[in-house]
Design a protein around this motif. Sequence first.
Motif, PDB file in Angstrom:
ATOM      1  N   THR A   1      38.330  21.477   8.309  1.00 19.62           N
ATOM      2  CA  THR A   1      38.516  21.602   9.783  1.00 19.62           C
ATOM      3  C   THR A   1      38.817  20.113  10.330  1.00 19.62           C
ATOM      4  O   THR A   1      38.382  20.162  11.649  1.00 19.62           O
ATOM      5  CB  THR A   1      37.298  22.318  10.335  1.00 19.62           C
ATOM      6  N   GLY A   2      39.606  19.536   9.935  1.00 15.96           N
ATOM      7  CA  GLY A   2      40.399  18.227  10.449  1.00 15.96           C
ATOM      8  C   GLY A   2      39.366  16.979  10.399  1.00 15.96           C
ATOM      9  O   GLY A   2      39.780  15.968  10.689  1.00 15.96           O
ATOM     10  N   THR A   3      38.235  17.068   9.374  1.00 18.29           N
ATOM     11  CA  THR A   3      37.381  15.971   9.360  1.00 18.29           C
ATOM     12  C   THR A   3      37.935  14.964   8.138  1.00 18.29           C
ATOM     13  O   THR A   3      37.387  13.903   7.923  1.00 18.29           O
ATOM     14  CB  THR A   3      36.040  16.488   9.004  1.00 18.29           C
ATOM     15  N   GLN A   4      38.914  15.606   7.337  1.00 19.50           N
ATOM     16  CA  GLN A   4      39.329  14.573   6.278  1.00 19.50           C
ATOM     17  C   GLN A   4      40.967  14.713   6.284  1.00 19.50           C
ATOM     18  O   GLN A   4      41.540  15.844   6.476  1.00 19.50           O
ATOM     19  CB  GLN A   4      38.947  15.236   5.017  1.00 19.50           C
ATOM     20  N   LEU A   5      41.541  13.399   6.180  1.00 20.81           N
ATOM     21  CA  LEU A   5      43.046  13.434   5.791  1.00 20.81           C
ATOM     22  C   LEU A   5      43.238  12.870   4.526  1.00 20.81           C
ATOM     23  O   LEU A   5      42.745  11.967   3.952  1.00 20.81           O
ATOM     24  CB  LEU A   5      43.502  12.264   6.633  1.00 20.81           C
ATOM     25  N   HIS A   6      43.871  13.870   3.681  1.00 20.30           N
ATOM     26  CA  HIS A   6      44.129  13.667   2.116  1.00 20.30           C
ATOM     27  C   HIS A   6      45.524  13.136   2.105  1.00 20.30           C
ATOM     28  O   HIS A   6      46.277  13.887   2.650  1.00 20.30           O
ATOM     29  CB  HIS A   6      43.884  14.908   1.589  1.00 20.30           C
ATOM     30  N   LEU A   7      45.894  12.181   1.393  1.00 22.96           N
ATOM     31  CA  LEU A   7      47.123  11.638   1.160  1.00 22.96           C
ATOM     32  C   LEU A   7      47.383  11.849  -0.483  1.00 22.96           C
ATOM     33  O   LEU A   7      46.539  11.316  -1.197  1.00 22.96           O
ATOM     34  CB  LEU A   7      47.130  10.177   1.343  1.00 22.96           C
ATOM     35  N   TYR A   8      48.270  12.547  -0.724  1.00 22.68           N
ATOM     36  CA  TYR A   8      48.666  12.928  -2.177  1.00 22.68           C
ATOM     37  C   TYR A   8      49.771  11.852  -2.493  1.00 22.68           C
ATOM     38  O   TYR A   8      50.548  11.562  -1.846  1.00 22.68           O
ATOM     39  CB  TYR A   8      49.311  14.252  -2.314  1.00 22.68           C
TER      40      TYR A   8
END
Length: 995
Positions: free
Chosen positions: A286-293
């Motif tokens: 819900t927006g609390t984590q930014l995941h970079l693959y």
Amino acid sequence: YFFMTPMQHSLSLALLTLGLVCLLPADEVTGYGPVFEEQPVDTIYPEESPEAKITMNCRARANPPATYKWKLDGMEIDLDAGGSHYSLVGGNLVISKPDKTEHVGQYSCLATNTYGTVVSREASVQFGYLDLFSSEERSSVYVKEGQGAVLLCAPPPHYPAELSFRWILNEFPTFIIPDKRRFVSQITGNLYISKVDSSDRGNYSCIASSPSISKSVFSNYIPLEPQTERPIRKYPADLRVKFPDTTALVGQNITLECFALGNPVPEIRWKKIDGHLPSNHEVRMTGTQLHLYNVQFEDGGTYKCEAINSKGKDYHTARVSVEAFPEWAEHIRSTEKDIRSDYTMSCKASGKPNPHIRWLKNGEPVDRKEMRFSSLTFDDSGMYQCIAENRHGVIYANAELRVFDCAPTFEHNPVKRVLAAKNGRVVIECRPRAAPKPAFSWSKDTELLSNSTRVFIWEDGSLEILNVTRADEGRYTCFAENDRGKANSTGDLLVMDSTKITLAPSNTDVKVGENTSMQCAASHDQSLDITFIWSLDGRVIDLHIDRQHYERTTNGSSNGELLIKNVQLKHAGQYTCTAQTPVDNITASAHLVVRGPPGAPGGVRIIEKTDKSVTLQWSRGADNHSPISKYTIQYKDQFSNDVWKNATTFPVNVEGNAEMTTVVDLIPWTDYEFRVIATNTLGTGDPSNPSPIVKTLEAAPVVAPSDVGGGGGASRELTITWTPVKPEYYYGPNFGYIVAFKPQDEQEWKRVAVADPQARRYVHKASDIPPLTEFQVKVKAFNVQGEGPYSLTAIIYSAQDAPSEAPAVVEARALSAKAATVSWMPLSYNNLDGYQVKYWESGQSEGQAETIAVSSRENHTKLENLRPYTEYIIEVRGYNSAGYGPPSHHFRVLTKKPPPDRAPKIIAKKVKGQSINIAWEQVEPMANESSIEGYRVLYRQEGQTTGTLYNTYKRNIDLPLLPNGNYVVEVRAHTEGGDGATTTVQITGNKVILS
């Protein structure tokens, strides 16, 4: 040939004196140095493991088989020492009864045979543990409803560092599911609740889990006690979880965390300060984590998270740096080299930071940056390792170098039979195995050959013949000789007819979407197969991959016509037909011109800007053989959700010969990107790359806030509300609002500046504001460039006063064990919204009180769900939109004792004619229960909730037998504390059944 140790070298010299041409012992043909198939890996041994051993794997392929040694922190392990915990199983090192004080460290495996030694990568042994949480009792957390809360996990000592966290509420396995309001940090383990409400009441426990040792531990419960507050206040966004500066490795996945407290629950937004968020990103939880693959170097930069709600915003920035594990750009490979030849081993590695290169020979360090040999000797043979290392890791490249000498031999590579095309060129290879390099000579049949204008003997021994004729057919012999001996080999040369193009492709001109063909035919020697190969601008066309557009026609083996279908711009260029046989080839070329829509313009740039216009300049793209008739300008701004729109220009029509225009009707102080699209008679081309982002100049606002109104609030307050101006109409920095107001009967306006662009209200507090007084209000926007127009004037009223009198409680009495009633004298206040009744147990604090809101039209209420035989304190106060009035005097009431929890026992059921008599035993109350005042009997049809209720003081009752259907009789004791437990009797026809 021979790959030699010093002992083998001596043996070879002895054998050569016996006149042997080349030494080829069987084990030297198939032998090789160690090559790792399995190497040790980092190991974490759980301190509580039931398996009292650690196995470090090591296996190498080698001939003869390898022997193994192991090192710990660079020192060789003595496997034969008395009392040693170490043993060797194959190449594997087994550590029995591991001890943390002795066996932690860096391990490496050495594999050795007669060709040399190689060292494995280093692998660590560490002991993993996860202690229990502290047994100290956790303190209760008291938070007002609407405020945020942080419950600290405080994980116990552990290794390794990586833990995962979850929280349970009240009991296992009731897990807290993270959502927009609740967040569990996987870095600290803390539980964050952005806005506490009454449903959060309970006991919380943190679960810390170590995936490395498969163990989880639970903390003691932390009680969370939400405190009632009416009305619930709102709080601005307050970031409490902020991701730190982070270093990621290329190819890794990383997660950045942000979470804010606040009421309303804040919304989290992510940005990359120096560009767009990478395409490989995902916003989760819900927006609390930014995941970079699969992070790449271009993903590095400064990232920003913003938390926003209607009361305010907060933001945080931190840097993501991208570095890289070492990776080979060039590495060594096993090779064989002639004795006395020159050779260089080279290793190059990329990585960030730049890797350091070091070398090993047979497991021992060699102090060189590269391995450069001049005049190789047998002592240079061995196992070499190149090691590249930076702070993120180590990589190894292993290779075997064999130095050999040998008299020439053609046993494995004799001179072969060769076909040549008439009038062409041919090369006959001569590749004996020999060391040192031999001298070469050639003969044809019985004639010794020497270099001429047509015949050349190359340095590597190959024979080249130019302008081949039929007379060149014959048997050719290559002679090779060095100081170890000599040898020769013979092969035949056959001359064939040459291949010729008989139908060449011709230049062609087509439009996009049409079909065309390229002709190609050839004559060739009929004893040979012919193949046609087509290429476009030097790139071979794959007829299978490109079958959508290319097809070969089947019109005889000597015809290679190419059909081109649905021609596109990318198909334009030089087409080359190659007619090829096993002995020669010939080519012919032609150009294909494709006419179509224009190519993309280039170099779009901004040369001038104002607050509402931008002047663009660009470079013409390819017209694709049809003149450009016009250009279309498109724009995208920060508010358009990535949608491109057609721009208004001056002049309105941008002619095809233009390379500059002015875009008008833009919004001041707004970020724009522009692109240009060209059109000709054949269609519209692709858009240009976007221009650099440009922000138009600032201007004073022109849009006023809407929906101006207000009124109400606390006593001596004037509340003014409006709908904020949308960000696209800010027109400049330092945006805010000017609020103007005055009493209806006055001339002078009072002005107040509100600096928050998201503000929706202003509350003016002054002791001289009379209650319920009519005011005129209006609002306008301002920024650094000036003020905008006022909104329409609205009429509002100042707040009324809160009630000043306390109600007088007339009566409060217990109705039962769980209910009471309270009544009071109504207040004579005109603007009363209602009454608040507050009650709590006399042994508790007022902070634990319950409240009931009662309409101003009522002067009594019922209190329910009370505790039996408990004294309650009650107070009443009036309220309106300005607040609460003073409370009444406290009134105390004691609830009744509870009724008996035992149901009456049925002792008789008799049918007498058209009635039934039911009798029961007397229910005897306990000392803490209410006295029996009688019994209640409910007679109802089965499936119904209502029926006939009988009250009796006796312990039996006569009931009429009713026809048609099944009936239920419920008997219960009645007391002043309420009704007791129920006994049920079922009546079916004339049958009586006790439930």
